[in-house]
Motif scaffolding. Structure first.
Motif, PDB file in Angstrom:
ATOM      1  N   TYR A 121       0.837  -1.193   0.000  1.00  0.00           N
ATOM      2  CA  TYR A 121       0.000   0.000   0.000  1.00  0.00           C
ATOM      3  C   TYR A 121       0.876   1.249   0.000  1.00  0.00           C
ATOM      4  N   VAL A 122       0.437   2.267  -0.760  1.00  0.00           N
ATOM      5  CA  VAL A 122       1.119   3.559  -0.785  1.00  0.00           C
ATOM      6  C   VAL A 122       0.076   4.666  -0.665  1.00  0.00           C
ATOM      7  N   ALA A 123       0.531   5.851  -0.334  1.00  0.00           N
ATOM      8  CA  ALA A 123      -0.361   7.009  -0.239  1.00  0.00           C
ATOM      9  C   ALA A 123      -1.002   7.289  -1.604  1.00  0.00           C
ATOM     10  N   VAL A 124      -2.166   7.889  -1.579  1.00  0.00           N
ATOM     11  CA  VAL A 124      -2.908   8.148  -2.822  1.00  0.00           C
ATOM     12  C   VAL A 124      -2.075   8.965  -3.803  1.00  0.00           C
ATOM     13  N   ASP A 125      -1.429  10.038  -3.340  1.00  0.00           N
ATOM     14  CA  ASP A 125      -0.636  10.889  -4.239  1.00  0.00           C
ATOM     15  C   ASP A 125       0.514  10.101  -4.866  1.00  0.00           C
ATOM     16  N   ASP A 126       1.155   9.239  -4.081  1.00  0.00           N
ATOM     17  CA  ASP A 126       2.241   8.408  -4.617  1.00  0.00           C
ATOM     18  C   ASP A 126       1.703   7.396  -5.624  1.00  0.00           C
ATOM     19  N   PHE A 127       0.538   6.847  -5.349  1.00  0.00           N
ATOM     20  CA  PHE A 127      -0.087   5.894  -6.270  1.00  0.00           C
ATOM     21  C   PHE A 127      -0.349   6.563  -7.618  1.00  0.00           C
ATOM     22  N   VAL A 128      -0.911   7.772  -7.579  1.00  0.00           N
ATOM     23  CA  VAL A 128      -1.231   8.495  -8.815  1.00  0.00           C
ATOM     24  C   VAL A 128       0.046   8.792  -9.603  1.00  0.00           C
ATOM     25  N   LYS A 129       1.120   9.165  -8.905  1.00  0.00           N
ATOM     26  CA  LYS A 129       2.382   9.482  -9.577  1.00  0.00           C
ATOM     27  C   LYS A 129       3.001   8.273 -10.274  1.00  0.00           C
ATOM     28  N   THR A 130       2.780   7.075  -9.733  1.00  0.00           N
ATOM     29  CA  THR A 130       3.442   5.881 -10.281  1.00  0.00           C
ATOM     30  C   THR A 130       2.615   5.143 -11.321  1.00  0.00           C
ATOM     31  N   GLN A 131       1.357   5.491 -11.476  1.00  0.00           N
ATOM     32  CA  GLN A 131       0.499   4.777 -12.419  1.00  0.00           C
ATOM     33  C   GLN A 131       0.470   5.468 -13.777  1.00  0.00           C
ATOM     34  N   LYS A 132       0.383   4.680 -14.806  1.00  0.00           N
ATOM     35  CA  LYS A 132       0.287   5.209 -16.168  1.00  0.00           C
ATOM     36  C   LYS A 132      -1.172   5.573 -16.452  1.00  0.00           C
ATOM     37  N   PRO A 133      -1.434   6.800 -16.881  1.00  0.00           N
ATOM     38  CA  PRO A 133      -2.833   7.174 -17.196  1.00  0.00           C
ATOM     39  C   PRO A 133      -3.384   6.323 -18.336  1.00  0.00           C
ATOM     40  N   ALA A 134      -4.665   6.021 -18.228  1.00  0.00           N
ATOM     41  CA  ALA A 134      -5.355   5.283 -19.279  1.00  0.00           C
ATOM     42  C   ALA A 134      -6.376   6.210 -19.908  1.00  0.00           C
ATOM     43  N   VAL A 135      -6.720   5.939 -21.138  1.00  0.00           N
ATOM     44  CA  VAL A 135      -7.705   6.757 -21.833  1.00  0.00           C
ATOM     45  C   VAL A 135      -9.087   6.149 -21.615  1.00  0.00           C
ATOM     46  N   ALA A 136     -10.014   6.948 -21.146  1.00  0.00           N
ATOM     47  CA  ALA A 136     -11.379   6.473 -20.946  1.00  0.00           C
ATOM     48  C   ALA A 136     -11.970   6.100 -22.305  1.00  0.00           C
ATOM     49  N   ARG A 137     -12.681   4.994 -22.336  1.00  0.00           N
ATOM     50  CA  ARG A 137     -13.208   4.469 -23.602  1.00  0.00           C
ATOM     51  C   ARG A 137     -14.683   4.780 -23.790  1.00  0.00           C
TER      52      ARG A 137
END
Length: 138
Positions: A121-137
């Motif tokens: 588990y990581v903090a929400v801000d850290d999670f957002v920084k490490t994830q690749k954005p996806a395009v909504a379909r």
């Protein structure tokens, strides 16, 4: 006959209304109950707004016959009023996908996220920084 029809109508209406209200509650001996609605409201205001950046969320494009956006589900078997565990899903139209897992310290209002069960588990801000954005379909 009319009385039977009226009773049937009232029973059906009561059942329909109760199916839309979420009465899921987490209880602990000496504390007030935390409802699924309480957790959803907190997540919507404090977590989902940050996760929207990962899916290029545009509220005007997310309208469809099925609600789009993030939702959370509580794992009631391991949760109590202090620590709440569950998963977050993301809906794009009528398609729902598991998005991540969460751990919420309800007393401190601190949320931690992880992408897989094996991850830390990581903090929400850290999670957002490490994830690749996806395009909504939508």
């Amino acid at each position: 006959m009319k009385k039977l029809i009226v009773i049937s109508f009232v029973a059906a209406a009561t059942l329909l209304i109760s199916s839309f209200s979420n009465t899921s509650e987490i209880t602990n001996d000496n504390q007030s109950e935390v409802t699924n609605s309480d957790v959803w409201k907190y997540m919507k205001e404090d977590v989902f707004v940050k996760l929207n950046a990962l899916v290029n969320y545009d509220e005007t494009r997310m309208f469809s016959r099925c609600p789009s956006g993030f939702s959370q589900y509580i794992d009631e078997e391991v949760s109590d009023n202090k620590m709440i565990y569950g998963n977050i899903t993301f809906a794009q139209g009528c398609a729902h996908e598991d998005f991540c897992f969460y751990k919420l310290n309800w007393e401190k209002k601190e949320t931690l996220l992880k992408k897989t069960e094996e991850a830390e588990y990581v903090a929400v801000d850290d999670f957002v920084k490490t994830q690749k954005p996806a395009v909504a379909r939508i």
